[in-house]
Design an enzyme around this catalytic site. Structure first.
Site, PDB file in Angstrom:
ATOM      1  N   THR A   1      44.616  28.750 -33.723  1.00 45.81           N
ATOM      2  CA  THR A   1      43.786  29.704 -34.465  1.00 45.81           C
ATOM      3  C   THR A   1      43.670  30.968 -33.618  1.00 45.81           C
ATOM      4  OG1 THR A   1      42.602  27.857 -35.411  1.00 45.81           O
ATOM      5  CG2 THR A   1      41.511  30.005 -35.534  1.00 45.81           C
TER       6      THR A   1
ATOM      7  N   CYS B   1      36.151  23.827 -33.301  1.00 50.09           N
ATOM      8  CA  CYS B   1      36.564  24.977 -34.129  1.00 50.09           C
ATOM      9  C   CYS B   1      35.411  25.872 -34.593  1.00 50.09           C
ATOM     10  CB  CYS B   1      37.357  24.486 -35.332  1.00 50.09           C
ATOM     11  SG  CYS B   1      38.940  23.775 -34.855  1.00 50.09           S
TER      12      CYS B   1
HETATM   13  N1  NAD Z   1      41.208  20.442 -33.102  1.00 47.88           N
HETATM   14  C1  NAD Z   1      41.221  20.751 -34.378  1.00 47.88           C
HETATM   15  O1  NAD Z   1      40.685  20.020 -35.226  1.00 47.88           O
HETATM   16  C2  NAD Z   1      41.918  21.996 -34.871  1.00 47.88           C
HETATM   17  C3  NAD Z   1      42.131  22.182 -36.234  1.00 47.88           C
HETATM   18  C4  NAD Z   1      42.782  23.335 -36.657  1.00 47.88           C
HETATM   19  C5  NAD Z   1      43.164  24.304 -35.741  1.00 47.88           C
HETATM   20  N2  NAD Z   1      42.907  24.108 -34.418  1.00 47.88           N
HETATM   21  C6  NAD Z   1      43.359  25.136 -33.467  1.00 47.88           C
HETATM   22  O2  NAD Z   1      44.551  24.676 -32.851  1.00 47.88           O
HETATM   23  C7  NAD Z   1      44.598  25.097 -31.479  1.00 47.88           C
HETATM   24  C8  NAD Z   1      44.741  23.884 -30.570  1.00 47.88           C
HETATM   25  O3  NAD Z   1      43.593  23.086 -30.705  1.00 47.88           O
HETATM   26  P1  NAD Z   1      43.526  21.613 -30.101  1.00 47.88           P
HETATM   27  O4  NAD Z   1      42.208  21.060 -30.518  1.00 47.88           O
HETATM   28  O5  NAD Z   1      44.774  20.883 -30.439  1.00 47.88           O
HETATM   29  O6  NAD Z   1      43.513  21.949 -28.538  1.00 47.88           O
HETATM   30  P2  NAD Z   1      43.705  20.956 -27.313  1.00 47.88           P
HETATM   31  O7  NAD Z   1      42.926  21.519 -26.205  1.00 47.88           O
HETATM   32  O8  NAD Z   1      43.441  19.556 -27.767  1.00 47.88           O
HETATM   33  O9  NAD Z   1      45.260  21.054 -26.983  1.00 47.88           O
HETATM   34  C9  NAD Z   1      45.873  22.162 -26.414  1.00 47.88           C
HETATM   35  C10 NAD Z   1      46.978  21.669 -25.478  1.00 47.88           C
HETATM   36  O10 NAD Z   1      47.743  22.775 -25.042  1.00 47.88           O
HETATM   37  C11 NAD Z   1      48.172  22.504 -23.713  1.00 47.88           C
HETATM   38  N3  NAD Z   1      48.618  23.739 -23.067  1.00 47.88           N
HETATM   39  C12 NAD Z   1      47.867  24.805 -22.658  1.00 47.88           C
HETATM   40  N4  NAD Z   1      48.670  25.739 -22.083  1.00 47.88           N
HETATM   41  C13 NAD Z   1      49.937  25.262 -22.154  1.00 47.88           C
HETATM   42  C14 NAD Z   1      51.199  25.752 -21.730  1.00 47.88           C
HETATM   43  N5  NAD Z   1      51.320  26.940 -21.110  1.00 47.88           N
HETATM   44  N6  NAD Z   1      52.308  25.004 -21.934  1.00 47.88           N
HETATM   45  C15 NAD Z   1      52.195  23.806 -22.551  1.00 47.88           C
HETATM   46  N7  NAD Z   1      51.034  23.269 -22.973  1.00 47.88           N
HETATM   47  C16 NAD Z   1      49.908  23.993 -22.773  1.00 47.88           C
HETATM   48  C17 NAD Z   1      46.935  21.867 -23.087  1.00 47.88           C
HETATM   49  O11 NAD Z   1      47.270  21.134 -21.917  1.00 47.88           O
HETATM   50  C18 NAD Z   1      46.455  20.967 -24.228  1.00 47.88           C
HETATM   51  O12 NAD Z   1      47.006  19.664 -24.142  1.00 47.88           O
HETATM   52  C19 NAD Z   1      43.324  25.908 -31.259  1.00 47.88           C
HETATM   53  O13 NAD Z   1      43.600  27.255 -31.464  1.00 47.88           O
HETATM   54  C20 NAD Z   1      42.386  25.395 -32.339  1.00 47.88           C
HETATM   55  O14 NAD Z   1      41.428  26.353 -32.704  1.00 47.88           O
HETATM   56  C21 NAD Z   1      42.305  22.978 -33.961  1.00 47.88           C
END
Ligand code: NAD
Length: 432
Positions: free
Chosen positions: A122, A263
């Site tokens: 997002t 979120c």
């Molecule tokens: N969690 C939800 O329900 C949800 C729903 C819709 C959208 N989103 C959006 O999706 C995005 C991710 O959310 P999430 O909850 O999956 O986050 P998360 O923190 O669970 O996962 C993010 C991952 O990215 C990895 N990461 C960070 N930098 C990196 C890099 N340089 N190279 C490789 N990996 C790297 C981290 O180690 C982590 O495992 C956010 O923007 C969030 O707003 C989340």
């Protein structure tokens, strides 16, 4: 198709696994070595119902792989999804895009043939433009296309939400990319998902506007619940009465604790910050944020009232501490505010959560984890049902609790007040 998911968290792992289940070759990348080693050994880093079986199945049939090598994984893929975190920037309300831009830089040095680079994270409006700028410092604009494809899945229901989405939003004016993405999503479209193609900026804003609207809906019903408490009205009647109006709809109209999770809190803050920068005052969303912040304080006051302002040395049991049921996610859960605040008032907290002990409570004195519902509740003065897990929906309180005068504060309105009264149990709900 060959897909690379960068960021193997709630979004990257779930969507990566499901894309592989739909027949694509998927490599999920993360810079957290431990996470990738665990996944390669069959250990799933998050709790999401049904996920483990799907990971194992697709890993075994070799359509799903895990790696820490971003360069190689990007180079071997046709489509690259950016799924890294976009938390709130320290000491501000803005989205911290460090992870996104770091990944964009690395993608720039890893592209060999044409790639579609998709932001599933997002991100604020115009982030796609910035990603394009970063990659074009290393590669010609002809060798890549940056697309916004926001994710709408909910934790706890992620598999169903991914496979049966209400809509798939693809933000691009690149005809070739749109065609490829429509093809990628065709198994979901053929099952009824609506596919909409918008500009990249519109797709970015659709995600924020949707989350801000849902947060507003929750906050609205929470405020009406406060009014119900003063007027002896049951909020459930209001939710049903309002929700049957098709223009309103019944979902996200259930009163409870402050909204939390990974979120809504950060996204409501980020959209108002974006608007402020553009000199637009999103005053409605700002007041939602304020009302939600006040909500935890308000429920804390309610706890004090229920205990007749004698919180010191009271044994309080929390059932569920995650921000909602069927997830292990603690990010911005209202329990992370309420538990330390009650400890400061002298309470002794025991908590039980189906997803286990939570590291963030380890260092707080007078907070302990109980390994079963019974051991969490048996000597409690007050039981707070904080999260709506099925495990908490048919408890026989009297047989589980040793004390006679225990009180139940049901923040999810799971139980029927008249039945609790009949059972001679002191019971409080929300908005009724
Ligand atoms: N969690 C939800 O329900 C949800 C729903 C819709 C959208 N989103 C959006 O999706 C995005 C991710 O959310 P999430 O909850 O999956 O986050 P998360 O923190 O669970 O996962 C993010 C991952 O990215 C990895 N990461 C960070 N930098 C990196 C890099 N340089 N190279 C490789 N990996 C790297 C981290 O180690 C982590 O495992 C956010 O923007 C969030 O707003 C989340």
């Amino acid at each position: 198709m060959k897909l690379c998911m960068i960021g193997t968290g709630y979004v990257g792992l779930v969507s990566g696994v499901l894309f592989s289940d739909l027949g694509n070759d998927v490599i999920c990348v993360d810079n957290n070595n431990k996470k990738i080693t665990n996944l390669n050994n069959g250990k799933i880093p998050i709790y999401e119902p049904g996920l483990e079986e799907l990971v194992k199945k697709n890993y075994q049939n070799r359509r799903l792989k895990f790696s820490t090598n971003l360069k190689e994984s990007v180079s071997n893929s046709d489509i690259v999804f950016i799924c890294v975190g976009t938390p709130t920037k320290k000491n501000t309300n803005a989205a911290d895009l460090t992870q996104v831009f770091n990944v964009a830089k690395q993608i720039g040095t890893s592209i060999s043939k044409f790639k579609i680079v998709i932001t599933k994270s997002t991100v604020p409006v115009t982030t796609g433009d910035q990603i394009e700028k970063i990659i074009s410092k290393k590669k010609s604009k002809k060798s890549f296309s940056v697309v916004s494809n926001p994710e709408f899945l909910r934790e706890g229901e992620a598999i169903k939400d991914f496979l049966y989405p209400d809509r798939i939003v693809v933000g691009t004016d690149n005809i070739k990319s749109n065609k490829i993405l429509k093809n990628l999503y065709s198994p979901l479209i053929s099952k009824g998902a609506k596919y909409i193609n918008t500009s990249r900026r519109a797709a970015e804003l659709i995600k924020y506007a949707s989350n801000a609207f849902l947060a507003t809906k929750i906050t609205f019903i929470n405020e009406i619940a406060n009014l119900c408490e003063k007027t002896n009205i049951n909020i459930e009647d209001i939710s049903i009465g309002m929700g049957l109006d098709k223009r309103i709809g019944s979902r996200f109209l259930r009163a409870g604790p402050a909204y939390g999770g990974s979120c809504f809190p950060k996204d409501t803050k980020a959209i108002t910050t974006t608007a402020d920068k553009l000199k637009i005052d999103l005053s409605l969303i700002k007041s939602v944020i304020k009302s939600n912040d006040n909500r935890s304080l308000l429920l804390l006051r309610r706890v004090s009232e229920i205990l007749k302002n004698k919180v010191r040395n009271k044994k309080i049991c929390f059932l569920g501490v995650t921000f909602k049921a069927n997830t292990d996610d603690m990010r911005d859960s209202s329990s992370t505010f309420m538990i330390p605040a009650l400890v400061r008032k002298g309470a002794k907290i025991k908590y039980y959560d189906p997803t286990g002990k939570k590291e963030r409570f380890n260092k707080i004195k007078n907070v302990s984890f109980a390994s079963s519902i019974k051991s969490a509740m048996f000597d409690a003065d007050l039981i707070i049902i904080h999260t709506e897990w099925n495990d908490f929906k048919s408890l026989n309180f009297k047989s589980l609790i040793k004390k006679k005068n225990f009180i139940v504060y049901d923040m999810r309105n799971i139980y029927v007040p008249s039945k609790m009264k009949k059972a001679n149990i002191k019971y409080f709900g929300v908005g009724r």
